[in-house]
Scaffold this active site. Structure first.
Site, mmCIF file in Angstrom:
data_model
loop_
_atom_site.group_PDB
_atom_site.id
_atom_site.type_symbol
_atom_site.label_atom_id
_atom_site.label_comp_id
_atom_site.label_asym_id
_atom_site.label_seq_id
_atom_site.Cartn_x
_atom_site.Cartn_y
_atom_site.Cartn_z
ATOM 1 N N ASP A 82 0.873 -1.181 0.000
ATOM 2 C CA ASP A 82 0.000 0.000 0.000
ATOM 3 C C ASP A 82 0.905 1.225 0.000
ATOM 4 O OD1 ASP A 82 -1.724 2.050 0.316
ATOM 5 O OD2 ASP A 82 -2.633 1.341 2.175
ATOM 6 N N ASN A 108 4.111 1.682 -11.539
ATOM 7 C CA ASN A 108 2.927 2.090 -12.288
ATOM 8 C C ASN A 108 1.792 2.566 -11.381
ATOM 9 O OD1 ASN A 108 0.773 1.619 -14.572
ATOM 10 N ND2 ASN A 108 0.162 0.222 -12.913
ATOM 11 N N TYR A 196 -3.822 15.720 -9.730
ATOM 12 C CA TYR A 196 -3.237 14.569 -10.431
ATOM 13 C C TYR A 196 -2.150 15.018 -11.421
ATOM 14 C CZ TYR A 196 -2.708 10.780 -13.773
ATOM 15 O OH TYR A 196 -2.160 9.846 -14.621
ATOM 16 N N LYS A 200 2.004 14.252 -11.214
ATOM 17 C CA LYS A 200 2.799 13.649 -12.295
ATOM 18 C C LYS A 200 3.962 14.567 -12.690
ATOM 19 C CE LYS A 200 1.043 9.776 -12.420
ATOM 20 N NZ LYS A 200 1.758 8.498 -12.408
HETATM 21 N N1 LIG Z 1 -5.243 5.705 -17.963
HETATM 22 C C1 LIG Z 1 -4.665 6.753 -18.515
HETATM 23 O O1 LIG Z 1 -5.231 7.394 -19.392
HETATM 24 C C2 LIG Z 1 -3.268 7.147 -18.102
HETATM 25 C C3 LIG Z 1 -2.610 8.116 -18.857
HETATM 26 C C4 LIG Z 1 -1.327 8.482 -18.498
HETATM 27 C C5 LIG Z 1 -0.713 7.898 -17.411
HETATM 28 N N2 LIG Z 1 -1.383 6.969 -16.683
HETATM 29 C C6 LIG Z 1 -0.680 6.366 -15.555
HETATM 30 O O2 LIG Z 1 -0.723 4.967 -15.690
HETATM 31 C C7 LIG Z 1 -0.595 4.354 -14.412
HETATM 32 C C8 LIG Z 1 -1.660 3.282 -14.258
HETATM 33 O O3 LIG Z 1 -2.910 3.892 -14.327
HETATM 34 P P1 LIG Z 1 -4.204 3.161 -14.876
HETATM 35 O O4 LIG Z 1 -4.766 4.068 -15.892
HETATM 36 O O5 LIG Z 1 -3.944 1.775 -15.214
HETATM 37 O O6 LIG Z 1 -5.135 3.305 -13.587
HETATM 38 P P2 LIG Z 1 -5.915 2.243 -12.700
HETATM 39 O O7 LIG Z 1 -6.645 1.292 -13.557
HETATM 40 O O8 LIG Z 1 -6.694 3.071 -11.722
HETATM 41 O O9 LIG Z 1 -4.739 1.487 -11.945
HETATM 42 C C9 LIG Z 1 -4.023 2.116 -10.918
HETATM 43 C C10 LIG Z 1 -3.375 1.056 -10.072
HETATM 44 O O10 LIG Z 1 -2.691 1.708 -8.989
HETATM 45 C C11 LIG Z 1 -3.091 1.068 -7.781
HETATM 46 N N3 LIG Z 1 -3.005 1.928 -6.611
HETATM 47 C C12 LIG Z 1 -3.670 3.070 -6.345
HETATM 48 N N4 LIG Z 1 -3.376 3.494 -5.111
HETATM 49 C C13 LIG Z 1 -2.503 2.593 -4.578
HETATM 50 C C14 LIG Z 1 -1.846 2.464 -3.340
HETATM 51 N N5 LIG Z 1 -2.060 3.319 -2.332
HETATM 52 N N6 LIG Z 1 -1.008 1.428 -3.155
HETATM 53 C C15 LIG Z 1 -0.803 0.514 -4.124
HETATM 54 N N7 LIG Z 1 -1.413 0.569 -5.319
HETATM 55 C C16 LIG Z 1 -2.256 1.597 -5.538
HETATM 56 C C17 LIG Z 1 -4.528 0.659 -8.030
HETATM 57 O O11 LIG Z 1 -4.940 -0.287 -7.080
HETATM 58 P P3 LIG Z 1 -6.522 -0.484 -6.744
HETATM 59 O O12 LIG Z 1 -7.085 -1.270 -7.899
HETATM 60 O O13 LIG Z 1 -6.490 -1.243 -5.466
HETATM 61 O O14 LIG Z 1 -7.115 0.888 -6.642
HETATM 62 C C18 LIG Z 1 -4.384 0.095 -9.430
HETATM 63 O O15 LIG Z 1 -3.839 -1.185 -9.381
HETATM 64 C C19 LIG Z 1 -0.673 5.487 -13.401
HETATM 65 O O16 LIG Z 1 0.627 5.819 -12.977
HETATM 66 C C20 LIG Z 1 -1.269 6.620 -14.188
HETATM 67 O O17 LIG Z 1 -0.899 7.875 -13.667
HETATM 68 C C21 LIG Z 1 -2.639 6.569 -16.999
#
Ligand SMILES: NC(=O)c1ccc[n+]([C@@H]2O[C@H](COP(=O)([O-])OP(=O)(O)OC[C@H]3O[C@@H](n4cnc5c(N)ncnc54)[C@H](OP(=O)(O)O)[C@@H]3O)[C@@H](O)[C@H]2O)c1
Length: 319
Positions: A82, A108, A196, A200
Site C-alpha cells: 500500500d 505504475n 493529479y 505527475k
Molecule cells: N489511464 C490513462 O489514461 C493514463 C494516462 C497516463 C498515465 N497513466 C498512468 O498509468 C498508471 C496506471 O494507471 P491506470 O490508468 O492503469 O489506472 P488504474 O486502472 O486506476 O490502476 C491504478 C493502479 O494503482 C493502484 N493503486 C492506487 N493506489 C494505490 C496504493 N495506495 N497502493 C498501491 N497501489 C495503488 C490501483 O490499485 P486499486 O485497484 O487497489 O485501486 C491500481 O492497481 C498510473 O501511474 C497513471 O498515472 C494513466
C-alpha cells in the site's frame, strides 16, 4: 496537437523483446495498464513476475487471468503493498530487495482523485504518486544494480509511469518555498482539480533528478507516458473525461506497450521520456526542460531527501 495526433493516428509497436529467465516487478498490476504490462512480460517469457498490489484478492484474480491467457502457470506472484503507507512500502521494498534477482521494475501504481485526504501527513496523491513511488525506487535500486553485476546478460531497467498531463498544469509554488510537498498538503491551499497532473509533474522532475544521479550503465531509468487510455483511473472524474475517453482513448493493452518499452530500451533511454513506445524528450513540457525546471527539481530532491531520511536513514545513498 501532438497529443491529439498521437491518440488518433499512432499505435505504439507491439512488444517483442524477450524477458526469458528474468524477474520483473509491476506495481498496481491488478487492473489497467499495470495488468496489461504484466501480461506482456509473462507472454514474453519472464521467469518470475511480481504484481505489487494493495488489494490481494484482486491481485489473485489478475494472476489467474494472466496465467490463463498466456498459458504460463507458476510465473506470477501477488505481493501486497500500500503506497499510502510508509511501513507497507518499506516492508515491500525490503522484501523485493531479498529477491535473488530483479531485472526490471515498472512503478505504475497511482491514483487520481479530487478528494483531499492525508496519508502519512501529505496529501494522498503526493504520498502515493510521488513520495512512496520514489521511496520504493530507492529501496529496490541496489537489487537492480546488483542483478546487472551478478547476471552479465541482464541490463536492469526501472520505468516510472508518468503522463503527458504533467505539461498541462502550472507550478508556481516551487519558487516560493523549499517545502513544496508540505505546502501542497495544506487543505486550505490544495487545488484538487489540478492535483493529479501536478503529482505527475513532481514525479517527472524527481525521476529526472534520480536518473541524473544514477549511471545508466548500472540501471536504465525511464519515464513512460502511455497516452490517454481506458482504465479505472478516471473513476472519480466527471463527464468531460468520460466523453474525451470515448473519442480519444486507447485500450489499456495498447497503452501498456509503452510501459513494456520502458523496460526494453537500451542506454539511450536512460533518463528519457518515452511516449508511443519511443524516446521523445521533446514531449517533456517546456517548464521541465527549462532552467527553472532544473532549479525546481533540485529543490524537490532536497525536500524528498528530508522526508525520506528519517523514515529510512541512509536511503539516499542507495543511488
Ligand atoms: N489511464 C490513462 O489514461 C493514463 C494516462 C497516463 C498515465 N497513466 C498512468 O498509468 C498508471 C496506471 O494507471 P491506470 O490508468 O492503469 O489506472 P488504474 O486502472 O486506476 O490502476 C491504478 C493502479 O494503482 C493502484 N493503486 C492506487 N493506489 C494505490 C496504493 N495506495 N497502493 C498501491 N497501489 C495503488 C490501483 O490499485 P486499486 O485497484 O487497489 O485501486 C491500481 O492497481 C498510473 O501511474 C497513471 O498515472 C494513466
Amino acid at each position: 496537437m501532438g497529443f491529439l495526433y498521437s491518440q488518433l493516428f499512432v499505435r505504439p509497436t507491439y512488444p517483442t523483446r524477450l524477458f526469458e529467465g528474468q524477474t520483473v516487478l509491476v506495481t498496481g498490476a491488478n487492473v489497467g495498464l499495470g495488468l496489461e504490462a504484466a501480461r506482456h512480460v509473462v507472454r514474453l517469457g519472464a521467469a518470475r513476475v511480481i504484481l505489487g498490489v494493495r488489494n490481494v484478492p484482486a491481485g489473485n484474480v489478475a494472476k489467474e487471468e494472466i496465467e490463463t491467457s498466456t498459458r504460463r502457470p507458476g510465473v506470477v506472484e501477488v505481493w501486497e503493498v500500500d503506497l499510502a503507507s510508509y511501513s507497507s512500502t518499506l516492508a515491500f521494498g525490503d522484501r523485493i530487495a531479498q529477491l535473488p534477482r530483479l531485472d526490471a521494475a515498472i512503478l505504475n501504481a497511482a491514483l487520481a482523485t479530487p478528494t483531499f485526504q492525508l496519508a502519512e501527513g501529505y496529501e494522498r496523491s503526493i504520498t502515493v504518486n510521488v513520495i512512496n513511488t520514489l521511496l520504493l525506487a530507492l529501496l529496490i535500486l541496489p537489487r537492480l544494480k546488483a542483478t546487472g553485476q551478478e547476471f552479465p546478460t541482464s541490463l536492469p531497467r526501472l520505468a516510472f509511469v508518468v503522463s503527458e498531463v504533467h505539461a498541462w498544469v502550472e507550478f508556481p509554488e516551487w519558487k516560493d518555498t523549499d517545502k513544496v510537498m508540505q505546502i501542497l498538503s495544506d487543505p486550505a491551499k490544495a487545488k484538487m482539480a489540478e492535483r493529479y497532473p501536478l503529482s505527475k509533474l513532481l514525479e517527472v522532475l524527481l525521476v529526472q533528478e534520480l536518473a541524473g544521479r544514477t549511471r545508466g550503465s548500472d540501471v536504465i531509468i525511464t519515464m513512460v507516458n502511455p497516452g490517454l487510455c481506458h482504465s479505472a483511473l478516471g473513476r472519480e472524474a466527471g463527464w468531460g473525461l468520460f466523453i474525451m475517453k470515448l473519442v480519444l482513448a486507447r485500450s489499456t493493452e495498447v497503452g501498456s506497450r509503452t510501459l513494456v518499452a520502458g523496460i526494453s530500451t537500451g542506454i539511450e533511454g536512460h533518463g528519457a521520456y518515452m511516449t508511443d513506445a519511443t524516446v521523445d524528450n521533446t514531449s517533456l513540457s517546456p517548464f521541465v526542460r527549462s532552467e527553472d525546471g532544473r532549479l525546481a527539481r533540485e529543490k524537490l530532491w532536497k525536500e524528498l531527501s528530508a522526508i525520506l531520511e528519517p523514515i529510512r536513514p541512509g536511503i539516499m545513498q542507495n543511488i
